[in-house]
Design an enzyme around this catalytic site. Structure first.
Site, PDB file in Angstrom:
ATOM      1  N   ALA A  49     -40.020  90.062  97.908  1.00  0.00           N
ATOM      2  CA  ALA A  49     -39.162  90.782  98.782  1.00  0.00           C
ATOM      3  C   ALA A  49     -40.142  92.223  99.144  1.00  0.00           C
ATOM      4  CB  ALA A  49     -38.146  91.033  97.875  1.00  0.00           C
ATOM      5  N   ASP A 111     -44.286  88.730  87.448  1.00  0.00           N
ATOM      6  CA  ASP A 111     -44.966  87.376  88.169  1.00  0.00           C
ATOM      7  C   ASP A 111     -43.869  86.261  88.388  1.00  0.00           C
ATOM      8  OD1 ASP A 111     -46.379  85.458  88.827  1.00  0.00           O
ATOM      9  OD2 ASP A 111     -47.443  85.093  86.787  1.00  0.00           O
ATOM     10  N   LEU A 139     -43.441  84.144  98.857  1.00  0.00           N
ATOM     11  CA  LEU A 139     -44.634  84.697  98.005  1.00  0.00           C
ATOM     12  C   LEU A 139     -45.769  84.228  99.072  1.00  0.00           C
ATOM     13  CD1 LEU A 139     -43.954  83.449  94.441  1.00  0.00           C
ATOM     14  CD2 LEU A 139     -43.574  85.590  95.376  1.00  0.00           C
ATOM     15  N   TYR A 236     -57.129  77.194 109.222  1.00  0.00           N
ATOM     16  CA  TYR A 236     -55.759  77.301 108.893  1.00  0.00           C
ATOM     17  C   TYR A 236     -55.071  75.932 108.500  1.00  0.00           C
ATOM     18  CZ  TYR A 236     -51.434  79.333 107.544  1.00  0.00           C
ATOM     19  OH  TYR A 236     -50.503  79.792 106.564  1.00  0.00           O
ATOM     20  N   LYS A 245     -49.628  74.382 102.741  1.00  0.00           N
ATOM     21  CA  LYS A 245     -48.213  74.129 103.771  1.00  0.00           C
ATOM     22  C   LYS A 245     -47.744  72.834 103.879  1.00  0.00           C
ATOM     23  CE  LYS A 245     -47.900  78.638 104.313  1.00  0.00           C
ATOM     24  NZ  LYS A 245     -47.063  79.382 103.659  1.00  0.00           N
ATOM     25  N   LEU A 274     -48.546  87.059 112.252  1.00  0.00           N
ATOM     26  CA  LEU A 274     -48.351  88.538 112.220  1.00  0.00           C
ATOM     27  C   LEU A 274     -49.433  89.350 111.316  1.00  0.00           C
ATOM     28  CD1 LEU A 274     -44.681  88.835 112.422  1.00  0.00           C
ATOM     29  CD2 LEU A 274     -45.941  89.705 114.017  1.00  0.00           C
ATOM     30  N   VAL A 275     -49.516  90.524 111.597  1.00  0.00           N
ATOM     31  CA  VAL A 275     -50.426  91.313 110.867  1.00  0.00           C
ATOM     32  C   VAL A 275     -49.610  91.457 109.440  1.00  0.00           C
ATOM     33  CG1 VAL A 275     -51.661  93.392 110.273  1.00  0.00           C
ATOM     34  CG2 VAL A 275     -51.328  92.296 112.711  1.00  0.00           C
ATOM     35  N   THR A 276     -50.128  91.032 108.254  1.00  0.00           N
ATOM     36  CA  THR A 276     -49.473  91.237 106.957  1.00  0.00           C
ATOM     37  C   THR A 276     -50.753  91.342 105.949  1.00  0.00           C
ATOM     38  OG1 THR A 276     -49.315  89.056 106.093  1.00  0.00           O
ATOM     39  CG2 THR A 276     -47.382  89.847 107.162  1.00  0.00           C
TER      40      THR A 276
HETATM   41  P1  NAI Z   1     -47.235  89.428 101.957  1.00  0.00           P
HETATM   42  O1  NAI Z   1     -48.392  89.617 101.533  1.00  0.00           O
HETATM   43  O2  NAI Z   1     -46.702  90.584 102.840  1.00  0.00           O
HETATM   44  O3  NAI Z   1     -45.957  89.355 100.843  1.00  0.00           O
HETATM   45  C1  NAI Z   1     -46.043  88.646  99.732  1.00  0.00           C
HETATM   46  C2  NAI Z   1     -45.064  88.995  98.813  1.00  0.00           C
HETATM   47  O4  NAI Z   1     -45.264  88.185  97.595  1.00  0.00           O
HETATM   48  C3  NAI Z   1     -44.910  90.384  98.221  1.00  0.00           C
HETATM   49  O5  NAI Z   1     -43.680  90.759  98.129  1.00  0.00           O
HETATM   50  C4  NAI Z   1     -45.773  90.477  96.822  1.00  0.00           C
HETATM   51  O6  NAI Z   1     -45.104  91.429  96.033  1.00  0.00           O
HETATM   52  C5  NAI Z   1     -45.181  88.933  96.480  1.00  0.00           C
HETATM   53  N1  NAI Z   1     -45.962  88.320  95.466  1.00  0.00           N
HETATM   54  C6  NAI Z   1     -47.275  88.173  95.443  1.00  0.00           C
HETATM   55  N2  NAI Z   1     -47.755  87.296  94.206  1.00  0.00           N
HETATM   56  C7  NAI Z   1     -46.500  87.397  93.482  1.00  0.00           C
HETATM   57  C8  NAI Z   1     -46.165  87.137  92.283  1.00  0.00           C
HETATM   58  N3  NAI Z   1     -47.201  86.618  91.349  1.00  0.00           N
HETATM   59  N4  NAI Z   1     -44.941  87.414  91.813  1.00  0.00           N
HETATM   60  C9  NAI Z   1     -44.236  88.092  92.310  1.00  0.00           C
HETATM   61  N5  NAI Z   1     -44.284  88.508  93.649  1.00  0.00           N
HETATM   62  C10 NAI Z   1     -45.459  88.328  94.328  1.00  0.00           C
HETATM   63  O7  NAI Z   1     -47.459  88.000 102.634  1.00  0.00           O
HETATM   64  P2  NAI Z   1     -46.416  87.297 104.034  1.00  0.00           P
HETATM   65  O8  NAI Z   1     -47.436  87.257 105.075  1.00  0.00           O
HETATM   66  O9  NAI Z   1     -45.092  87.992 104.439  1.00  0.00           O
HETATM   67  O10 NAI Z   1     -46.328  86.146 103.624  1.00  0.00           O
HETATM   68  C11 NAI Z   1     -45.071  85.289 102.981  1.00  0.00           C
HETATM   69  C12 NAI Z   1     -44.775  84.064 103.408  1.00  0.00           C
HETATM   70  O11 NAI Z   1     -44.953  83.864 104.886  1.00  0.00           O
HETATM   71  C13 NAI Z   1     -46.146  83.224 103.258  1.00  0.00           C
HETATM   72  O12 NAI Z   1     -45.579  81.862 102.547  1.00  0.00           O
HETATM   73  C14 NAI Z   1     -47.052  83.052 104.252  1.00  0.00           C
HETATM   74  O13 NAI Z   1     -47.749  82.005 104.310  1.00  0.00           O
HETATM   75  C15 NAI Z   1     -45.795  83.045 105.221  1.00  0.00           C
HETATM   76  N6  NAI Z   1     -46.090  83.144 106.850  1.00  0.00           N
HETATM   77  C16 NAI Z   1     -47.010  84.222 106.868  1.00  0.00           C
HETATM   78  C17 NAI Z   1     -47.318  84.582 108.208  1.00  0.00           C
HETATM   79  C18 NAI Z   1     -48.121  85.508 108.781  1.00  0.00           C
HETATM   80  O14 NAI Z   1     -48.677  85.518 109.964  1.00  0.00           O
HETATM   81  N7  NAI Z   1     -48.594  86.659 107.934  1.00  0.00           N
HETATM   82  C19 NAI Z   1     -47.087  83.394 109.509  1.00  0.00           C
HETATM   83  C20 NAI Z   1     -46.183  82.393 109.133  1.00  0.00           C
HETATM   84  C21 NAI Z   1     -45.867  82.186 107.529  1.00  0.00           C
END
Ligand code: NAI
Ligand code: NA
Length: 397
Positions: A49, A111, A139, A236, A245, A274-276
């Site tokens: 979150a 975790d 996650l 990817y 996925k 998106l940029v993350t």
């Molecule tokens: P992000 O890196 O911004 O967010 C990851 C979140 O997971 C953070 O809140 C982090 O604290 C939490 N996290 C990681 N390891 C953890 C653990 N062991 N315990 C508790 N929390 C943990 O990543 P993003 O990009 O928002 O990715 C979220 C989902 O969206 C993923 O499944 C990703 O594959 C998917 N996604 C991302 C896209 C992109 O372009 N960034 C596009 C489409 C899907």
């Protein structure tokens, strides 16, 4: 402390508390500007979150639907002389804003793959909310320790079968070069990536929440996936992460079975690139995103995480139409995947070089988004001033 960005490759080692708060506030204002979501979620658990799509989901639920939220994440608070992580400051700012608005928000830092954190989360739901009606699973992690076996898995980002050669960019310098990535040598690389980013942990969460009786009748759950263009398929969708996925998407019917007697339902939403913090680690993808941003901004259809998640909630999960694809997935990557968008990006992809990249791509937008993730490059903030440490997350004290 005066906090400036310190980067190492695609990682930023510092984060700015007031800048992160600004980022959260901007997202809240966007959600409020779209109005309340009719019949939206009321009690929401967001796993992952603190940043990216998970944070945007939490904000959409709280400020678009007055939902009480419990957020689970893995972040670090600041210490003497060293800033905390962006996700920590985002969560502190979110809780502050929620509190001011009279909206329940508590967070659990630890975790999410572990049984302990699942148990702690369930106890908090029981104590404060009774049940939840939406579980967002967002996650993104490079590793996972399996809660039943103790085995530690590390994911890899590799093609499968053949080496993959394509253009990539160093987004700091704008240098475009060719990168060759060797395919996985062993099946275990694929299996490990599935163990980390596949659907097992999502299923474990739903099993535990259900067994504890904390899922409301009609509860929904959603997890996030990505497909993208053919040019990134080798790294990817057809690579190790794509296999994870596939596994995540194949978990939907399994979770639907679990939820059947509660009249609940699970979805995967395919989101836009998106940029993350997670996506910047994938080779080739940042160059694609820079070109995609350029094309989508020109066509006035660009969205960030908050626009995507607000639309997912308002126009797919809680209104409008689910508009599922033939595989049963929600597609908020619909505008990214539009034929006119993809053909424009493909054309630019052929043309792009170190010399023309600033002109024909939105590398500047990519960089700004990257620094914004860590609270930097907001016009409203004077980065030469001392930063007040936002070291507490109210409910974590
Ligand atoms: P992000 O890196 O911004 O967010 C990851 C979140 O997971 C953070 O809140 C982090 O604290 C939490 N996290 C990681 N390891 C953890 C653990 N062991 N315990 C508790 N929390 C943990 O990543 P993003 O990009 O928002 O990715 C979220 C989902 O969206 C993923 O499944 C990703 O594959 C998917 N996604 C991302 C896209 C992109 O372009 N960034 C596009 C489409 C899907
Ligand atoms: Na997230």
């Amino acid at each position: 402390m005066i906090i400036q960005p310190r980067t190492r490759g695609f990682i930023c080692l510092t984060s700015h508390p007031e800048g992160c708060a600004e980022n959260v506030k901007t997202q809240i204002e966007y959600v409020k500007s779209k109005g309340q979501i009719v019949n939206g979620p009321k009690k929401v658990l967001v796993i992952g979150a603190s940043t990216g799509f998970g944070l945007a989901s939490r904000i959409s639920a709280a400020f678009g639907s007055n939902a009480a939220t419990i957020g689970v994440f893995f972040e670090k608070p600041g210490t003497e002389g060293r800033p905390g992580t962006a996700g920590w400051y985002n969560s502190a700012a979110f809780e502050e804003q929620a509190k001011q608005a009279g909206i329940y928000a508590k967070s659990i830092n630890g975790d999410a793959f572990s049984d302990e954190i699942k148990k702690e989360t369930i106890e908090l739901i029981k104590k404060d909310l009774g049940q939840v009606d939406l579980v967002v699973y967002s996650l993104a992690s490079p590793r996972r320790t399996h809660p039943k076996t103790g085995v530690a898995y590390a994911s890899v980002l590799k093609p499968i079968g053949e080496p993959f050669t394509n253009k990539t960019v160093d987004f700091h310098t704008g240098v475009v070069s060719n990168i060759s990535i060797d395919p996985v040598k062993e099946q275990s690389d694929i299996d490990n990536t599935i163990a980390v980013m596949g659907g097992e942990d999502w299923k474990f969460w739903i099993e535990d929440l259900k067994a504890a009786g904390v899922l409301a009748n009609g509860a929904k759950t959603v997890a996030y996936s990505y497909i993208g263009p053919e040019l990134t398929y080798p790294i990817y969708r057809n690579g190790t992460i794509g296999m994870a996925k596939n596994d995540l998407e194949a978990t939907v019917p399994v979770i639907n079975d679990l939820l059947k007697d509660l009249n609940g339902v699970s979805y995967v939403s395919v989101n836009k690139a998106l940029v993350t913090q997670s996506s910047s680690a994938i080779p080739v993808v940042p160059l694609y995103i820079s070109l995609l941003y350029k094309v989508m901004k020109e066509k006035n259809i660009h969205e960030g995480c908050i626009e995507q998640m607000q639309r997912l909630f308002a126009d797919r999960l809680y209104g409008g139409s689910l508009a599922l694809d033939t595989e049963g997935r929600i597609r908020v990557d619909d505008w990214e995947m539009r034929e006119d968008v993809q053909s424009a990006v493909a054309k630019l992809w052929e043309e792009v070089t170190s010399e023309n990249i600033e002109a024909i791509s939105d590398l500047a937008g990519y960089r700004k988004d990257f620094f914004n993730l860590f609270g930097f490059e907001f016009d409203s903030i004077d980065y030469t001033l001392e930063s007040d440490e936002l070291t507490t997350v109210a409910s974590l004290k």
